[in-house]
Design a protein around this motif. Structure first.
Motif: not given
Length: 69
Positions: A57-58, A47-54, A33-41, A1-6
């Motif tokens: 990613x897309x 989990x909550x995923x930042x919309x910006x990250x989605x 999320x588990x692979x670290x390819x998509x940040x989540x809190x 899991x990666x923390x959002x940068x902003x």
């Protein structure tokens, strides 16, 4: 899991919402999320995923796609 940068990025999606936006099964979002390819809190057991990250990613996924000829 990666923390959002902003830390000001407060627009978060639930896993089901992120999966719908990405047009993939929920399990795929969990895998990303588990692979670290998509940040989540983590919020408790969910989990909550930042919309910006989605969106990022897309966008990156579209650039990596190879046209079928």
């Amino acid at each position: 899991m990666v923390e959002p940068q902003d830390p000001g990025d407060t627009d978060y999606l639930r896993v089901a919402e992120a999966a719908a936006a990405m047009d993939v099964p929920r399990m795929t979002v969990y895998d990303l999320v588990q692979e670290g390819k998509l940040p989540a809190v983590s919020f408790g057991k969910s989990y909550r995923i930042p919309a910006r990250a989605v969106r990022e990613y897309l966008s990156a996924d579209r650039h990596a796609a190879v046209p079928l000829n």
